[in-house]
Scaffold this motif. Structure first.
Motif, PDB file in Angstrom:
ATOM      1  N   ARG A 184       0.809  -1.216   0.000  1.00 28.02           N
ATOM      2  CA  ARG A 184       0.000   0.000   0.000  1.00 28.02           C
ATOM      3  C   ARG A 184       0.849   1.277   0.000  1.00 28.02           C
ATOM      4  N   GLN A 185       2.151   1.135   0.162  1.00 29.89           N
ATOM      5  CA  GLN A 185       3.004   2.315   0.299  1.00 29.89           C
ATOM      6  C   GLN A 185       3.372   3.008  -1.018  1.00 29.89           C
ATOM      7  N   PRO A 186       3.700   2.306  -2.089  1.00 28.91           N
ATOM      8  CA  PRO A 186       4.063   3.008  -3.331  1.00 28.91           C
ATOM      9  C   PRO A 186       2.879   3.767  -3.911  1.00 28.91           C
ATOM     10  N   ASN A 187       3.167   4.883  -4.540  1.00 30.92           N
ATOM     11  CA  ASN A 187       2.138   5.656  -5.233  1.00 30.92           C
ATOM     12  C   ASN A 187       2.181   5.287  -6.714  1.00 30.92           C
ATOM     13  N   PRO A 188       1.241   4.462  -7.200  1.00 33.94           N
ATOM     14  CA  PRO A 188       1.302   3.997  -8.592  1.00 33.94           C
ATOM     15  C   PRO A 188       1.056   5.094  -9.624  1.00 33.94           C
ATOM     16  N   ARG A 189       0.655   6.277  -9.172  1.00 30.55           N
ATOM     17  CA  ARG A 189       0.461   7.372 -10.123  1.00 30.55           C
ATOM     18  C   ARG A 189       1.801   7.915 -10.615  1.00 30.55           C
ATOM     19  N   THR A 190       2.856   7.708  -9.811  1.00 28.65           N
ATOM     20  CA  THR A 190       4.195   8.120 -10.232  1.00 28.65           C
ATOM     21  C   THR A 190       4.875   6.964 -10.957  1.00 28.65           C
ATOM     22  N   MET A 191       5.860   7.292 -11.791  1.00 32.54           N
ATOM     23  CA  MET A 191       6.556   6.258 -12.551  1.00 32.54           C
ATOM     24  C   MET A 191       7.271   5.269 -11.626  1.00 32.54           C
ATOM     25  N   LYS A 192       8.037   5.802 -10.682  1.00 33.97           N
ATOM     26  CA  LYS A 192       8.794   4.932  -9.786  1.00 33.97           C
ATOM     27  C   LYS A 192       7.867   4.109  -8.894  1.00 33.97           C
ATOM     28  N   ASN A 194       7.897   0.118  -8.837  1.00 29.82           N
ATOM     29  CA  ASN A 194       8.267  -0.561  -7.595  1.00 29.82           C
ATOM     30  C   ASN A 194       7.140  -1.449  -7.071  1.00 29.82           C
ATOM     31  N   LEU A 195       5.897  -0.981  -7.234  1.00 22.85           N
ATOM     32  CA  LEU A 195       4.758  -1.776  -6.800  1.00 22.85           C
ATOM     33  C   LEU A 195       4.690  -3.078  -7.593  1.00 22.85           C
ATOM     34  N   PHE A 196       4.783  -2.988  -8.908  1.00 23.41           N
ATOM     35  CA  PHE A 196       4.713  -4.191  -9.727  1.00 23.41           C
ATOM     36  C   PHE A 196       5.887  -5.125  -9.441  1.00 23.41           C
ATOM     37  N   TYR A 197       7.058  -4.557  -9.194  1.00 26.32           N
ATOM     38  CA  TYR A 197       8.232  -5.382  -8.890  1.00 26.32           C
ATOM     39  C   TYR A 197       7.977  -6.237  -7.645  1.00 26.32           C
ATOM     40  N   LEU A 201       9.267 -22.905 -15.255  1.00 25.43           N
ATOM     41  CA  LEU A 201       8.046 -22.157 -15.556  1.00 25.43           C
ATOM     42  C   LEU A 201       7.270 -21.974 -14.264  1.00 25.43           C
ATOM     43  N   VAL A 202       7.001 -20.725 -13.923  1.00 24.68           N
ATOM     44  CA  VAL A 202       6.340 -20.401 -12.661  1.00 24.68           C
ATOM     45  C   VAL A 202       5.001 -19.736 -12.947  1.00 24.68           C
ATOM     46  N   PRO A 203       3.906 -20.295 -12.464  1.00 25.02           N
ATOM     47  CA  PRO A 203       2.585 -19.694 -12.712  1.00 25.02           C
ATOM     48  C   PRO A 203       2.412 -18.377 -11.960  1.00 25.02           C
ATOM     49  N   ILE A 204       1.617 -17.494 -12.525  1.00 27.12           N
ATOM     50  CA  ILE A 204       1.269 -16.245 -11.853  1.00 27.12           C
ATOM     51  C   ILE A 204      -0.248 -16.103 -11.865  1.00 27.12           C
ATOM     52  N   VAL A 205      -0.766 -15.383 -10.880  1.00 27.38           N
ATOM     53  CA  VAL A 205      -2.218 -15.216 -10.786  1.00 27.38           C
ATOM     54  C   VAL A 205      -2.665 -14.136 -11.775  1.00 27.38           C
ATOM     55  N   LYS A 206      -3.957 -14.144 -12.069  1.00 29.90           N
ATOM     56  CA  LYS A 206      -4.481 -13.233 -13.083  1.00 29.90           C
ATOM     57  C   LYS A 206      -4.369 -11.771 -12.655  1.00 29.90           C
ATOM     58  N   HIS A 224      -1.528  -6.296 -13.517  1.00 31.42           N
ATOM     59  CA  HIS A 224      -0.466  -5.351 -13.165  1.00 31.42           C
ATOM     60  C   HIS A 224       0.625  -5.337 -14.235  1.00 31.42           C
ATOM     61  N   TYR A 225       0.939  -6.508 -14.770  1.00 32.51           N
ATOM     62  CA  TYR A 225       1.966  -6.612 -15.803  1.00 32.51           C
ATOM     63  C   TYR A 225       1.575  -5.812 -17.050  1.00 32.51           C
ATOM     64  N   LYS A 226       0.342  -5.960 -17.495  1.00 33.93           N
ATOM     65  CA  LYS A 226      -0.100  -5.274 -18.712  1.00 33.93           C
ATOM     66  C   LYS A 226      -0.118  -3.759 -18.502  1.00 33.93           C
ATOM     67  N   SER A 227      -0.524  -3.331 -17.323  1.00 27.09           N
ATOM     68  CA  SER A 227      -0.500  -1.908 -17.014  1.00 27.09           C
ATOM     69  C   SER A 227       0.927  -1.380 -17.016  1.00 27.09           C
TER      70      SER A 227
END
Length: 239
Positions: free
Chosen positions: A32-40, A44-47, A89-94, A99-102
């Motif tokens: 909840r800490q990163p601000n996704p409106r900023t680039m960083k 960082n959130l997606f990472y 190969l590691v599965p990821i949730v939808k 988040h990846y596509k965004s």
């Protein structure tokens, strides 16, 4: 090993069978800490989301390229290039796929060029993001999260995302052999640390719940060796 007179062999210190980890409640507070409106903040959130969802090593995440993410399929997954050039190969949730596509739309313009998935840009040049950079923002967000969540540990490192994910999966019933393969362990014995850690956590919780005046702690004790033969015979019905 030959010992000289008077020399005593030192016992090896037993390795502590536990892992540094955090709860899912703490994870939620950190994310909840990163601000996704900023680039960083967005990056960082997606990472952190990807690091936790895959349970991959920090170095493995840093080595990813967009082509390693297979998102447009019924069962999305990541191609991880692990130790010894082993691929898993590691599965990821939808939700992670969303988040990846965004992220791709904002940082790669949807392109699948063979460049690092996560990068830093200096004077217009894209360079692979360093592990020091990851360590810095993970530490920063964890410290911020402590203000609202006491479950966040005093020290949080990128590798704790891997430990925490594996331990939480084990506690929810995922078999150790499957976790071992998912983590890329070459030996199942390495994965047993999560079973030992789970037992240790349960033991600590029970110890805390068993207060000082608990009957288990105050039960009368006796030493059978101090009883005479006649009394022992009576106790065991031999007389």
């Amino acid at each position: 090993m030959n010992l000289s007179a008077g020399q005593v062999a030192r016992r090896k210190t037993e390795k502590k069978l536990t892992v540094d980890h955090f709860s899912e409640t703490a994870l939620d507070a950190i994310l909840r800490q990163p601000n996704p409106r900023t680039m960083k903040g967005h990056r960082n959130l997606f990472y952190m989301i990807l690091m936790y969802d895959t349970g991959a090593r920090n170095s493995e995440i840093l080595n990813l390229s967009p082509k390693d993410v297979v998102a447009d399929t019924e069962s999305p997954y990541i191609i991880i290039h692990g130790k010894g050039k082993k691929i898993r190969l590691v599965p990821i949730v939808k939700e992670t796929v969303q988040h990846y596509k965004s992220y791709m739309s904002r940082f790669h313009n949807g392109s699948m060029d063979n460049i690092p998935l996560f990068y830093t840009e200096i004077h217009g040049n894209r360079q692979p993001m360093s592990d020091d950079n990851v360590t810095r923002f993970v530490k920063k967000y964890a410290l911020q999260a402590q203000n609202s969540c006491p479950e966040v540990p005093d020290r949080v490192t990128p590798h704790m995302f891997r430990h925490s994910r594996a331990l939480n999966l084990y506690r929810k019933g995922v078999p150790l052999p499957l976790i071992s393969e998912w983590l890329g362990h070459s030996n199942l014995q390495t994965t047993w640390i999560y079973a030992y850690a789970d037992i240790e956590m349960k033991r600590n919780a029970i110890e805390k719940a068993t207060v000082a005046n608990h009957p288990l702690r105050n039960a009368q004790k006796f030493n059978a060796a101090e009883l005479d033969d006649d009394t022992l015979r009576r106790l065991y019905g031999l007389k």
